[in-house]
Structure formats: structure tokens, C-alpha cells
Design a protein around this motif. Structure first.
Motif, PDB file in Angstrom:
ATOM      1  N   GLY A   1      26.676  36.754  50.816  1.00 48.83           N
ATOM      2  CA  GLY A   1      27.549  37.859  50.434  1.00 48.83           C
ATOM      3  C   GLY A   1      28.967  37.518  50.850  1.00 48.83           C
ATOM      4  O   GLY A   1      29.523  36.495  50.445  1.00 48.83           O
ATOM      5  N   ASN A   2      29.570  38.364  51.701  1.00 50.72           N
ATOM      6  CA  ASN A   2      30.921  38.110  52.210  1.00 50.72           C
ATOM      7  C   ASN A   2      30.921  37.516  53.611  1.00 50.72           C
ATOM      8  O   ASN A   2      31.980  37.346  54.218  1.00 50.72           O
ATOM      9  CB  ASN A   2      31.729  39.418  52.214  1.00 50.72           C
ATOM     10  CG  ASN A   2      31.980  39.930  50.814  1.00 50.72           C
ATOM     11  OD1 ASN A   2      32.228  39.152  49.899  1.00 50.72           O
ATOM     12  ND2 ASN A   2      31.896  41.243  50.626  1.00 50.72           N
ATOM     13  N   SER A   3      29.747  37.218  54.146  1.00 49.04           N
ATOM     14  CA  SER A   3      29.643  36.690  55.504  1.00 49.04           C
ATOM     15  C   SER A   3      29.481  35.174  55.474  1.00 49.04           C
ATOM     16  O   SER A   3      28.618  34.646  54.769  1.00 49.04           O
ATOM     17  CB  SER A   3      28.451  37.316  56.230  1.00 49.04           C
ATOM     18  OG  SER A   3      28.567  38.722  56.286  1.00 49.04           O
ATOM     19  N   ARG A   4      30.291  34.488  56.266  1.00 49.11           N
ATOM     20  CA  ARG A   4      30.211  33.031  56.343  1.00 49.11           C
ATOM     21  C   ARG A   4      29.351  32.595  57.527  1.00 49.11           C
ATOM     22  O   ARG A   4      29.270  33.281  58.528  1.00 49.11           O
ATOM     23  CB  ARG A   4      31.612  32.420  56.494  1.00 49.11           C
ATOM     24  CG  ARG A   4      32.407  32.368  55.205  1.00 49.11           C
ATOM     25  CD  ARG A   4      33.649  31.510  55.365  1.00 49.11           C
ATOM     26  NE  ARG A   4      34.370  31.407  54.111  1.00 49.11           N
ATOM     27  CZ  ARG A   4      34.121  30.481  53.190  1.00 49.11           C
ATOM     28  NH1 ARG A   4      33.175  29.585  53.394  1.00 49.11           N
ATOM     29  NH2 ARG A   4      34.819  30.446  52.070  1.00 49.11           N
ATOM     30  N   PHE A   5      28.750  31.436  57.380  1.00 50.91           N
ATOM     31  CA  PHE A   5      28.028  30.814  58.482  1.00 50.91           C
ATOM     32  C   PHE A   5      29.030  30.036  59.346  1.00 50.91           C
ATOM     33  O   PHE A   5      30.098  29.643  58.878  1.00 50.91           O
ATOM     34  CB  PHE A   5      26.951  29.863  57.964  1.00 50.91           C
ATOM     35  CG  PHE A   5      25.759  30.567  57.377  1.00 50.91           C
ATOM     36  CD1 PHE A   5      24.565  30.655  58.082  1.00 50.91           C
ATOM     37  CD2 PHE A   5      25.815  31.140  56.112  1.00 50.91           C
ATOM     38  CE1 PHE A   5      23.462  31.299  57.547  1.00 50.91           C
ATOM     39  CE2 PHE A   5      24.720  31.786  55.564  1.00 50.91           C
ATOM     40  CZ  PHE A   5      23.544  31.866  56.286  1.00 50.91           C
ATOM     41  N   TYR A   6      28.665  29.851  60.595  1.00 49.50           N
ATOM     42  CA  TYR A   6      29.550  29.135  61.508  1.00 49.50           C
ATOM     43  C   TYR A   6      28.691  28.387  62.534  1.00 49.50           C
ATOM     44  O   TYR A   6      27.732  28.945  63.075  1.00 49.50           O
ATOM     45  CB  TYR A   6      30.491  30.100  62.227  1.00 49.50           C
ATOM     46  CG  TYR A   6      31.298  29.453  63.331  1.00 49.50           C
ATOM     47  CD1 TYR A   6      32.321  28.557  63.033  1.00 49.50           C
ATOM     48  CD2 TYR A   6      31.028  29.730  64.681  1.00 49.50           C
ATOM     49  CE1 TYR A   6      33.058  27.949  64.039  1.00 49.50           C
ATOM     50  CE2 TYR A   6      31.756  29.129  65.692  1.00 49.50           C
ATOM     51  CZ  TYR A   6      32.775  28.243  65.364  1.00 49.50           C
ATOM     52  OH  TYR A   6      33.487  27.633  66.357  1.00 49.50           O
TER      53      TYR A   6
END
Length: 270
Positions: A91-96
Motif C-alpha cells: 500500500g503506502n507503507s515501505r519496508f525498511y
């Protein structure tokens, strides 16, 4: 393109898989830029080429080059994980990925020492160290992943299929030995054991892959939420083994079909 197109192929492949993976009506995405991957690979290829050419002139350089490339592996693995995480979205969440190079080298050296001093018997522990390093430093948005099992789970995942393989091999040897002795056909013993050995090897590695996948995801959490998989180890192993056969018999033409087949089973079992 002499493999220069490989970074674009990698990005297109990941984007295709991610864009077709849905979780609660939201989709994943991969935003990696192929030119960055290409630059990194060209730098690595240049370093390898330099040592390869220099080794013809001086053997000391060849030994140093091999050691340099080997010692660069933890840095390379960490950089790859970080790049893939940073360019993955839900969605709008990025992995880090927050893992450091220092920790990567620490785990790498520890894994080598364990493997050497146990003569390879505890090599599955190295797999557990890699999984733990990768998952325990991975975030999606503000949520953190964590691997909650221990090294013994990976020892069991690897050695149970191997013990089963040895047991079946011994049973088949006894059966074929009895039959070949009764009919005075020693060549039947050789053929039978060879056939069972090949079929066993074809299935033991996929079964190990299946058990590693299951033990990893059944022990992973995302903050307070637990992952679970209902993947069946035998069905998973059958998919992997039959994918190998399909690739070989089609001279690689069914590789895309095989890749989607195993990916779909992994995703839909979670």
C-alpha cells in the motif's frame, strides 16, 4: 544483451509478482530503479575482472583477490537485502532494513566457525543465523518483524528429511538385495539402488526447502501479529520437484510457469 538487461528483468519480475499479491484489498509494489542495480553489478564485475587479469601475472594477487571477494560477501548480502526492502511497498507503507555491516560480518564469521568446527554437521545453524539477521531487522512502516524460533528448528528441518532418505535407502537396499540374491541377478541390485538414490535426491532437497519455509513463517511475528502457514510439506516438495522436471524437460521454457506455481502456493498458504 550479454546479461546487461538482467537488472530490468529482475525489476519487472518482482513488480509483476508484487502487483499481483493482495492482502486485505491492498497490493504490494516494487519501486527499484534498474540502472542502480546495473551500476552495482558493473562495479562488481570490474573488480572481479581486475583480479582475474592480474592473477595471470602474479599468483599472490589471485589469492588476495579470492579472499577479497569472499570477505565482501556479507557487505554484498546486506546491501542487497537493504535495497530490496527499501524498494518494496505494501500500500503506502515501505519496508525498511536496519541491519548493519558490522552485524552482518559478525553473523558471517560465526556461521563459518560453527560450520568448520562441527565439520559441517551444524551448517543449518548458519541458515538460522541468516534468517534471524534478515527478519529481526526488517520493518514495514512502524511494524517490526521478528523470528521467534531457535537453531534446533532448522536442524530438524534439514536432518529429518535426510534421515528419512537414508532409512528408505537402507530398506530398499535390503529388499533389492534379497530379490537379486533369489534370482541371481546382481545387476538388479545396482539398478534398483541407483534408481531409488536418484529419486530420493530429487525429493529430499525440495522437502528440506518446504520444512524451512514452514518453520520460518510459523515462527515469525509482525509486532503482536503472528504469521501462520498451512502449507503441506509434501505438496510443497512435490511442486518444487516437479518444477525441476518441467524446466529440464522443456529446456527452460516452462521456467516462468514453474516460478508462478511455487510463488502462488507460498503466498496463498500464508
Amino acid at each position: 544483451t550479454l546479461s546487461l538487461y538482467a537488472p530490468w528483468a529482475k525489476v519487472r519480475r518482482l513488480r509483476y509478482f508484487y502487483n499481483n499479491s493482495e492482502f486485505f484489498h491492498r497490493f504490494f509494489d516494487f519501486t527499484g530503479v534498474p540502472t542502480k542495480i546495473l551500476i552495482g553489478r558493473l562495479i562488481a564485475l570490474s573488480i572481479w575482472g581486475f583480479f582475474a587479469i592480474a592473477s595471470y601475472m602474479e599468483m599472490t594477487i589471485a589469492a588476495f583477490g579470492g579472499l577479497f571477494i569472499y570477505l565482501a560477501l556479507p557487505w554484498l548480502v546486506r546491501a542487497t537485502i537493504r535495497f530490496n526492502a527499501r524498494n518494496s511497498k505494501f500500500g503506502n507503507s515501505r519496508f525498511y532494513f536496519e541491519g548493519s555491516n558490522k552485524e552482518a560480518y559478525k553473523q558471517f564469521i560465526f556461521a563459518i566457525l560453527i560450520t568448520i568446527f562441527t565439520l559441517g554437521l551444524f551448517s543449518p545453524v548458519a541458515m538460522w543465523l541468516y534468517k534471524r539477521y534478515t527478519l529481526n531487522r526488517l520493518y514495514v512502516g512502524q511494524l517490526k518483524f521478528k523470528l521467534n524460533n531457535d537453531w534446533s528448528s532448522y536442524m530438524a528441518a534439514v536432518y529429518i528429511p535426510m534421515f528419512m532418505f537414508v532409512g528408505i535407502l537402507l530398506l530398499c537396499f535390503s529388499a533389492f538385495y534379497f530379490v537379486s540374491s533369489a534370482f541371481l541377478m546382481p545387476e538388479l541390485l545396482v539398478f534398483g539402488i541407483g534408481l531409488v538414490y536418484i529419486l530420493g535426491l530429487l525429493f529430499v532437497m525440495p522437502l528440506i526447502q518446504a520444512r524451512i519455509f514452514i518453520t520460518t513463517w510459523n515462527s515469525t511475528t509482525l509486532n503482536s501479529s503472528e504469521f501462520k502457514t498451512d502449507a503441506n510439506q509434501w505438496r510443497y516438495a512435490w511442486i518444487v520437484a516437479s518444477n525441476w522436471i518441467a524446466r529440464i524437460c522443456s529446456l527452460g521454457l516452462l521456467s516462468a510457469w514453474a516460478a508462478i506455481r511455487i510463488y502462488r502456493y507460498q503466498i496463498e498458504s500464508l
